[in-house]
Design a protein around this motif. Structure first.
Motif, PDB file in Angstrom:
ATOM      1  N   VAL A  84      -5.844   7.472 -13.038  1.00  0.00           N
ATOM      2  CA  VAL A  84      -5.089   8.615 -12.523  1.00  0.00           C
ATOM      3  C   VAL A  84      -6.000   9.506 -11.685  1.00  0.00           C
ATOM      4  N   TYR A  85      -5.571   9.774 -10.440  1.00  0.00           N
ATOM      5  CA  TYR A  85      -6.256  10.722  -9.564  1.00  0.00           C
ATOM      6  C   TYR A  85      -5.241  11.798  -9.181  1.00  0.00           C
ATOM      7  N   TYR A  86      -5.407  12.999  -9.695  1.00  0.00           N
ATOM      8  CA  TYR A  86      -4.477  14.083  -9.377  1.00  0.00           C
ATOM      9  C   TYR A  86      -3.020  13.658  -9.594  1.00  0.00           C
ATOM     10  N   ALA A  87      -2.759  13.080 -10.772  1.00  0.00           N
ATOM     11  CA  ALA A  87      -1.417  12.621 -11.154  1.00  0.00           C
ATOM     12  C   ALA A  87      -0.869  11.579 -10.186  1.00  0.00           C
ATOM     13  N   SER A  88      -1.755  10.769  -9.623  1.00  0.00           N
ATOM     14  CA  SER A  88      -1.367   9.721  -8.680  1.00  0.00           C
ATOM     15  C   SER A  88      -2.315   8.540  -8.840  1.00  0.00           C
ATOM     16  N   ALA A  89      -1.918   7.412  -8.267  1.00  0.00           N
ATOM     17  CA  ALA A  89      -2.768   6.224  -8.326  1.00  0.00           C
ATOM     18  C   ALA A  89      -3.925   6.332  -7.337  1.00  0.00           C
ATOM     19  N   ASN A  90      -4.938   5.520  -7.536  1.00  0.00           N
ATOM     20  CA  ASN A  90      -6.072   5.429  -6.616  1.00  0.00           C
ATOM     21  C   ASN A  90      -5.564   5.121  -5.207  1.00  0.00           C
ATOM     22  N   ALA A  91      -6.018   5.873  -4.222  1.00  0.00           N
ATOM     23  CA  ALA A  91      -5.534   5.723  -2.843  1.00  0.00           C
ATOM     24  C   ALA A  91      -5.819   4.341  -2.278  1.00  0.00           C
ATOM     25  N   THR A  92      -6.895   3.707  -2.713  1.00  0.00           N
ATOM     26  CA  THR A  92      -7.202   2.352  -2.249  1.00  0.00           C
ATOM     27  C   THR A  92      -6.112   1.377  -2.666  1.00  0.00           C
ATOM     28  N   LEU A  93      -5.675   1.487  -3.904  1.00  0.00           N
ATOM     29  CA  LEU A  93      -4.606   0.616  -4.385  1.00  0.00           C
ATOM     30  C   LEU A  93      -3.308   0.893  -3.639  1.00  0.00           C
ATOM     31  N   ILE A  94      -2.995   2.154  -3.413  1.00  0.00           N
ATOM     32  CA  ILE A  94      -1.762   2.509  -2.713  1.00  0.00           C
ATOM     33  C   ILE A  94      -1.781   1.979  -1.279  1.00  0.00           C
ATOM     34  N   ALA A  95      -2.924   2.067  -0.607  1.00  0.00           N
ATOM     35  CA  ALA A  95      -3.032   1.528   0.752  1.00  0.00           C
ATOM     36  C   ALA A  95      -2.752   0.028   0.747  1.00  0.00           C
ATOM     37  N   LEU A  96      -3.315  -0.676  -0.230  1.00  0.00           N
ATOM     38  CA  LEU A  96      -3.063  -2.119  -0.330  1.00  0.00           C
ATOM     39  C   LEU A  96      -1.588  -2.402  -0.587  1.00  0.00           C
ATOM     40  N   LEU A  97      -0.995  -1.675  -1.513  1.00  0.00           N
ATOM     41  CA  LEU A  97       0.400  -1.943  -1.873  1.00  0.00           C
ATOM     42  C   LEU A  97       1.353  -1.629  -0.733  1.00  0.00           C
ATOM     43  N   ASP A  98       1.115  -0.534  -0.008  1.00  0.00           N
ATOM     44  CA  ASP A  98       1.969  -0.207   1.134  1.00  0.00           C
ATOM     45  C   ASP A  98       1.970  -1.347   2.145  1.00  0.00           C
ATOM     46  N   ARG A  99       0.800  -1.825   2.473  1.00  0.00           N
ATOM     47  CA  ARG A  99       0.707  -2.895   3.463  1.00  0.00           C
ATOM     48  C   ARG A  99       1.196  -4.229   2.908  1.00  0.00           C
ATOM     49  N   LEU A 100       0.913  -4.492   1.638  1.00  0.00           N
ATOM     50  CA  LEU A 100       1.332  -5.757   1.018  1.00  0.00           C
ATOM     51  C   LEU A 100       2.849  -5.870   0.988  1.00  0.00           C
ATOM     52  N   PHE A 101       3.504  -4.881   0.417  1.00  0.00           N
ATOM     53  CA  PHE A 101       4.950  -4.978   0.244  1.00  0.00           C
ATOM     54  C   PHE A 101       5.698  -4.847   1.573  1.00  0.00           C
ATOM     55  N   TYR A 102       5.102  -4.184   2.548  1.00  0.00           N
ATOM     56  CA  TYR A 102       5.760  -4.062   3.850  1.00  0.00           C
ATOM     57  C   TYR A 102       5.605  -5.329   4.687  1.00  0.00           C
ATOM     58  N   SER A 103       4.489  -6.033   4.530  1.00  0.00           N
ATOM     59  CA  SER A 103       4.193  -7.147   5.443  1.00  0.00           C
ATOM     60  C   SER A 103       4.678  -8.503   4.950  1.00  0.00           C
ATOM     61  N   ILE A 104       4.853  -8.676   3.646  1.00  0.00           N
ATOM     62  CA  ILE A 104       5.224 -10.012   3.151  1.00  0.00           C
ATOM     63  C   ILE A 104       6.630 -10.394   3.607  1.00  0.00           C
ATOM     64  N   GLN A 105       6.807 -11.669   3.887  1.00  0.00           N
ATOM     65  CA  GLN A 105       8.088 -12.182   4.347  1.00  0.00           C
ATOM     66  C   GLN A 105       8.786 -13.032   3.289  1.00  0.00           C
ATOM     67  N   PHE A 106       8.087 -13.377   2.208  1.00  0.00           N
ATOM     68  CA  PHE A 106       8.707 -14.217   1.177  1.00  0.00           C
ATOM     69  C   PHE A 106       9.531 -13.351   0.220  1.00  0.00           C
ATOM     70  N   ASP A 107      10.427 -14.027  -0.499  1.00  0.00           N
ATOM     71  CA  ASP A 107      11.345 -13.344  -1.402  1.00  0.00           C
ATOM     72  C   ASP A 107      10.655 -13.028  -2.731  1.00  0.00           C
ATOM     73  N   THR A 108      10.672 -11.773  -3.115  1.00  0.00           N
ATOM     74  CA  THR A 108      10.066 -11.360  -4.392  1.00  0.00           C
ATOM     75  C   THR A 108      11.103 -11.216  -5.508  1.00  0.00           C
TER      76      THR A 108
END
Length: 205
Positions: A84-108
Motif C-alpha cells: 500500500v502506497y498512500y491507500a493505493s497500489a505501487n505505481a509501477t504495478l499500475i503502469a503495467l496493468l494499465d498497459r497490459l489490460f488495454y493492449s491485449i487482444q485475447f479474450d480474458t
C-alpha cells in the motif's frame, strides 16, 4: 492448469513475496503450476494512448508488459500483489496493468483474478478495490477468501506473525484453485458465455 502471480513490491523478499509464497504452496498441493514475476523495481512507463496496440495486438513499448501478456494468455488465473502506497497500489504495478489490460487482444473471459495487499497498518481495502477493478472490466471472476485479502507487517518476518493474514492467503488460494477447476469443467461442457457486440457509448450529449 497455471496461475500467474505478479509481485508489485520493490522488495523482492518482502511481505507480498511472503503472501504469494503462501498461495503457491496451496496451488502446488492442488496440482496447479505457478509462476511469480517480480516487477516492483522495473522501470515501467505508463500508457501514452498512442493506439499502436489496436493495430498490432501488443504495446508499442516492447518491455516486460508484452512478456507478461504472453504468459497471461496461457494462464487460467492471475494474482496481483501490491504493498500500500498512500491507500493505493505501487505505481509501477499500475503502469503495467494499465498497459497490459488495454493492449491485449485475447479474450480474458472466465480467467480467474485475485488481489492481495500488504501494509504496515491501513489502506488495504482501498488498494484491494483498485486492483480488483482490472478483473471486473475484463470478464474475469474474482476469487475471494475469508476476508479482504491483506497482510500486515513492515517485513516478511513481521508478516509471518500475522496468523490471520497468512491464513487469508491460503484460503484465497484454495478458493481460487476450486474456481479455476470448476470453470474448466464448465467450459468443457458448456463453453464460454455468448458475447454481444460491444456497444461503445460515450457520455456526450
Amino acid at each position: 492448469m497455471k496461475i500467474l502471480l505478479l509481485n508489485g513490491s520493490p522488495k523482492k523478499d518482502g511481505t507480498i513475496a511472503l503472501a504469494l509464497s503462501e498461495m503457491c504452496k496451496v496451488f502446488a498441493e492442488e496440482g496447479i503450476e505457478t509462476e511469480v514475476i517480480h516487477i516492483g523495481k522495473l522501470a515501467i512507463r505508463g500508457c501514452v494512448a498512442c493506439g499502436y496496440c489496436a493495430e498490432h495486438g501488443k504495446c508499442a513499448f516492447d518491455d516486460i508488459v508484452n512478456e507478461v501478456a504472453e504468459k497471461f494468455r496461457e494462464a487460467d488465473g492471475l494474482v496481483l500483489g501490491s504493498p500500500v502506497y498512500y491507500a493505493s497500489a505501487n505505481a509501477t504495478l499500475i503502469a503495467l496493468l494499465d498497459r497490459l489490460f488495454y493492449s491485449i487482444q485475447f479474450d480474458t473471459t472466465m480467467k480467474v483474478g485475485a488481489s492481495v495487499c500488504s501494509a504496515r497498518r491501513g489502506g488495504l481495502t482501498a488498494t484491494y478495490d483498485e486492483l480488483n477493478k482490472y478483473f471486473g472490466i475484463s470478464g474475469m471472476p474474482i476469487a475471494s477468501g475469508q476476508y479482504w485479502n491483506g497482510i500486515h507487517g513492515n517485513s516478511a518476518e513481521e508478516a509471518m506473525q500475522d496468523e490471520e493474514g497468512t491464513q487469508m492467503m491460503r484460503t484465497l488460494a484454495r478458493n481460487m484453485a476450486f474456481l479455476c477447476k470448476s470453470i474448466a469443467l464448465g467450459k468443457a461442457q458448456y463453453g464460454l458465455p455468448e458475447k454481444e457486440r460491444h456497444a461503445w457509448t460515450n457520455f456526450v450529449r
